[in-house]
Design an enzyme around this catalytic site. Structure first.
Site, PDB file in Angstrom:
ATOM      1  N   HIS A   1       0.829  -1.215   0.000  1.00 54.81           N
ATOM      2  CA  HIS A   1       0.000   0.000   0.000  1.00 54.81           C
ATOM      3  C   HIS A   1       0.863   1.265   0.000  1.00 54.81           C
ATOM      4  CE1 HIS A   1      -3.918   1.920   1.771  1.00 54.81           C
ATOM      5  NE2 HIS A   1      -3.274   2.771   1.003  1.00 54.81           N
TER       6      HIS A   1
ATOM      7  N   HIS B   1       1.520   5.173  -2.043  1.00 51.93           N
ATOM      8  CA  HIS B   1       1.073   6.210  -2.985  1.00 51.93           C
ATOM      9  C   HIS B   1       2.307   6.906  -3.556  1.00 51.93           C
ATOM     10  CE1 HIS B   1      -3.194   5.995  -1.647  1.00 51.93           C
ATOM     11  NE2 HIS B   1      -2.649   5.655  -0.472  1.00 51.93           N
TER      12      HIS B   1
ATOM     13  N   ARG C   1       2.329   8.754  -6.243  1.00 47.94           N
ATOM     14  CA  ARG C   1       1.906  10.089  -6.703  1.00 47.94           C
ATOM     15  C   ARG C   1       2.186  10.411  -8.146  1.00 47.94           C
ATOM     16  NH1 ARG C   1      -1.483  10.423  -2.644  1.00 47.94           N
ATOM     17  NH2 ARG C   1      -0.653  11.189  -0.659  1.00 47.94           N
TER      18      ARG C   1
ATOM     19  N   HIS D   1      -5.735  -0.675   5.868  1.00 46.98           N
ATOM     20  CA  HIS D   1      -5.560   0.068   7.107  1.00 46.98           C
ATOM     21  C   HIS D   1      -6.654  -0.140   8.171  1.00 46.98           C
ATOM     22  CE1 HIS D   1      -7.935   2.700   4.583  1.00 46.98           C
ATOM     23  NE2 HIS D   1      -6.899   3.239   3.971  1.00 46.98           N
TER      24      HIS D   1
ATOM     25  N   ASP E   1       0.753   2.400   3.828  1.00 48.47           N
ATOM     26  CA  ASP E   1      -0.109   3.476   3.327  1.00 48.47           C
ATOM     27  C   ASP E   1       0.718   4.764   3.246  1.00 48.47           C
ATOM     28  OD1 ASP E   1      -2.196   4.990   2.396  1.00 48.47           O
ATOM     29  OD2 ASP E   1      -3.321   4.985   4.276  1.00 48.47           O
TER      30      ASP E   1
ATOM     31  N   HIS F   1       2.477  14.156   1.604  1.00 51.58           N
ATOM     32  CA  HIS F   1       1.979  15.484   1.208  1.00 51.58           C
ATOM     33  C   HIS F   1       3.039  16.466   1.694  1.00 51.58           C
ATOM     34  CE1 HIS F   1      -2.009  13.914   0.260  1.00 51.58           C
ATOM     35  NE2 HIS F   1      -1.983  13.249   1.405  1.00 51.58           N
TER      36      HIS F   1
HETATM   37  C1  NCD Z   1      -4.202   8.564   1.134  1.00 50.39           C
HETATM   38  C2  NCD Z   1      -3.556   9.539   0.149  1.00 50.39           C
HETATM   39  O1  NCD Z   1      -3.075  10.595   0.561  1.00 50.39           O
HETATM   40  O2  NCD Z   1      -3.488   9.215  -1.046  1.00 50.39           O
HETATM   41  N1  NCD Z   1      -4.478   9.271   2.333  1.00 50.39           N
HETATM   42  C3  NCD Z   1      -4.655   8.751   3.571  1.00 50.39           C
HETATM   43  O3  NCD Z   1      -4.995   9.519   4.463  1.00 50.39           O
HETATM   44  N2  NCD Z   1      -4.454   7.487   3.821  1.00 50.39           N
HETATM   45  C4  NCD Z   1      -5.422   7.930   0.561  1.00 50.39           C
HETATM   46  C5  NCD Z   1      -5.875   6.684   1.296  1.00 50.39           C
HETATM   47  O4  NCD Z   1      -5.205   5.661   1.252  1.00 50.39           O
HETATM   48  O5  NCD Z   1      -6.915   6.682   1.920  1.00 50.39           O
HETATM   49 ZN    ZN Z   2      -3.677   4.718   0.942  1.00 47.07          ZN
HETATM   50 ZN    ZN Z   3      -7.200   4.477   2.324  1.00 44.57          ZN
END
Ligand code: NCD
Ligand code: ZN
Ligand code: ZN
Ligand code: ZN
Length: 439
Positions: free
Chosen positions: A59, A61, A63, A229, A302, A306
């Protein structure tokens, strides 16, 4: 050829001092006591350290495309490498979201050009892309946002969910009840940035309700269903009970839900805003119990970076998500040192189970013939986690200042040392796309 000398390797449930010879094809060729192996052109001394199977983080991201001011495949994979993570599965909530086969092909090219660890992809579900879902090949899973989170992917309609869950693909869900979230947002619209505002909006019951719904739909279709999660104590109870009669059900927990609580927002402010929210002590305790009992299949980061400017706004404007790739393994090794779980359990949670649940070919264990994805870890060394050592483009971590015992000494991907002595040692060699059995 690379020879990893004298590390402790898990063999048939026991840690034994062994050397690992890696062939030019990037696979493990031999594992033996050192004296029995010829030497190789490159030698990595792992004496006193453990050679663990590289972490598979299901998991992440990354981006890319469209949100590369936050992260890209190179920076995410560098953070992974420094964290002992040899394989990452990228999430589809990019810009554009990965919801068609053509868009996935574009993303494949971006990753191939930049990613220094191995990678796989999740495919995004929308209310009208069921044909694409049926067509797409070699994906980790179809990601369904059953509650809105960062980005605009969302599917709440019962019929659509049934179609998606019945598609025959592995399904992965972000389960928080959208109607409850929306109602709570209205109710608390004029609250000031309290430390627990996010928890008021995304309470335990929103997660519990939607996880129950996902399980009910998944059960009906015999879906291979993975819950992202897991964070609330109620979810732990629901999932543990459901697993007794639904064996294609799996779940992950994140390091931030294991190590932080809603109170962490007192120091972290909106940096701690993440979906699902950081919860209470009782929830954290329930997650650790769920690890002990085997309800938790894997730890996944996860990793959701940001940048600071985005995080330093008022609550309503701050995007949810925290980074985690570089810190997961050190935090978990520290937990092993503190006796909260065993190293064997950790290997199951970070490598064996992710490989088994997602049908990853050639990974998850250190054994002859397997891909040489290895994390060399030093269980005695102490280190303080620091923002300015983070390789993620976001440049911060919720664990800044945390002291851990247990560090990543080197990371080997496909037989190449890509991280060692505190630095990325090779960013030219790229990782490979993993092969999934089924899907
Ligand atoms: C994730 C994201 O920023 O892409 N944010 C988060 O709070 N976990 C999206 C997600 O997995 O829910
Ligand atoms: Zn996520
Ligand atoms: Zn999520
Ligand atoms: Zn309120």
């Amino acid at each position: 050829m690379l020879l990893i000398k004298n590390g402790k390797v898990l063999i048939n449930g026991e840690f034994l001092e062994r050397s690992i010879l890696i062939g030019n094809d990037g696979r493990i060729e031999k594992i033996a006591v050192d004296a029995k192996l010829k030497t190789a052109d490159e030698v990595l001394d792992a004496a006193g350290k453990y050679a663990l199977p590289g972490v598979i983080d299901v998991h992440v991201h990354c981006r890319e495309p469209g949100l590369t001011h936050k992260e890209d495949f190179l920076t995410a994979s560098k953070a992974a490498a420094a964290g002992g993570v040899a394989t990452i599965f990228d999430m589809p909530n990019t810009k554009p979201a990965t919801t068609t086969v053509a868009l996935l092909e574009e993303k494949r090219k971006l990753a191939a050009a930049k990613c220094i660890v191995n990678y796989g992809f999740h495919f995004g579900a929308t209310s009208d892309n069921i044909e694409e879902i049926k067509k797409v090949k070699n994906i980790a899973a179809v990601k369904v946002y059953m509650g809105s989170s960062t980005g605009n992917l969302l599917v709440t309609d019962e019929k659509m969910l049934n179609d998606i869950f019945g598609s025959g693909k592995r399904i992965m869900v972000h389960a928080e009840n959208e109607a409850m979230i929306k109602a709570n947002e209205e109710k608390h619209r004029s609250d000031s940035d309290g430390t627990k505002l996010h928890l008021k909006i995304r309470g335990n019951s929103a997660a519990a309700k939607e996880v129950e719904r996902a399980i009910a739909i998944g059960r009906k279709h015999g879906t291979r269903l993975h819950i992202c999660h897991m964070s609330a104590k109620e979810e732990a109870g629901i999932i543990s009970a459901a697993k007794k009669s639904y064996n294609r059900l799996s779940c992950e927990v994140t390091p931030h839900h294991l190590f932080l609580t809603a109170d962490s927002a007192k120091e972290l402010g909106n940096y701690a805003k993440v979906n699902p929210p950081l919860r209470q002590k009782e929830d954290v305790a329930a997650l650790w119990n769920a690890i002990a009992s085997g309800t938790v299949d894997m730890i996944a980061t996860d990793h959701a970076p940001h940048i600071r400017e985005e995080k330093e706004q008022n609550y309503w404007n701050v995007p949810s998500g925290v980074p985690g790739l570089q810190t997961m393994l050190p935090l978990m090794l520290d937990a092993v040192n503190k006796g909260r779980l065993t190293l064997q359990q950790l290997i199951k949670l970070t490598s064996e189970n992710p490989a088994a649940v997602f049908g990853v070919k050639g990974k998850g264990r250190i054994a002859v013939g397997m891909d040489a994805d290895i994390a060399i870890v030093d269980m005695h060394k102490e280190k303080t986690i620091k923002n300015d050592e983070m390789l993620s483009k976001c440049g911060w971590t919720p664990f800044d200042g945390w002291k851990v015992k247990g560090v990543v000494a080197a990371t080997i991907v496909n037989g190449k040392i890509i991280y060692g002595s505190g630095q990325i040692s090779d960013e030219k060699t790229k990782g490979k796309e993993v092969i999934f059995n089924g899907n």
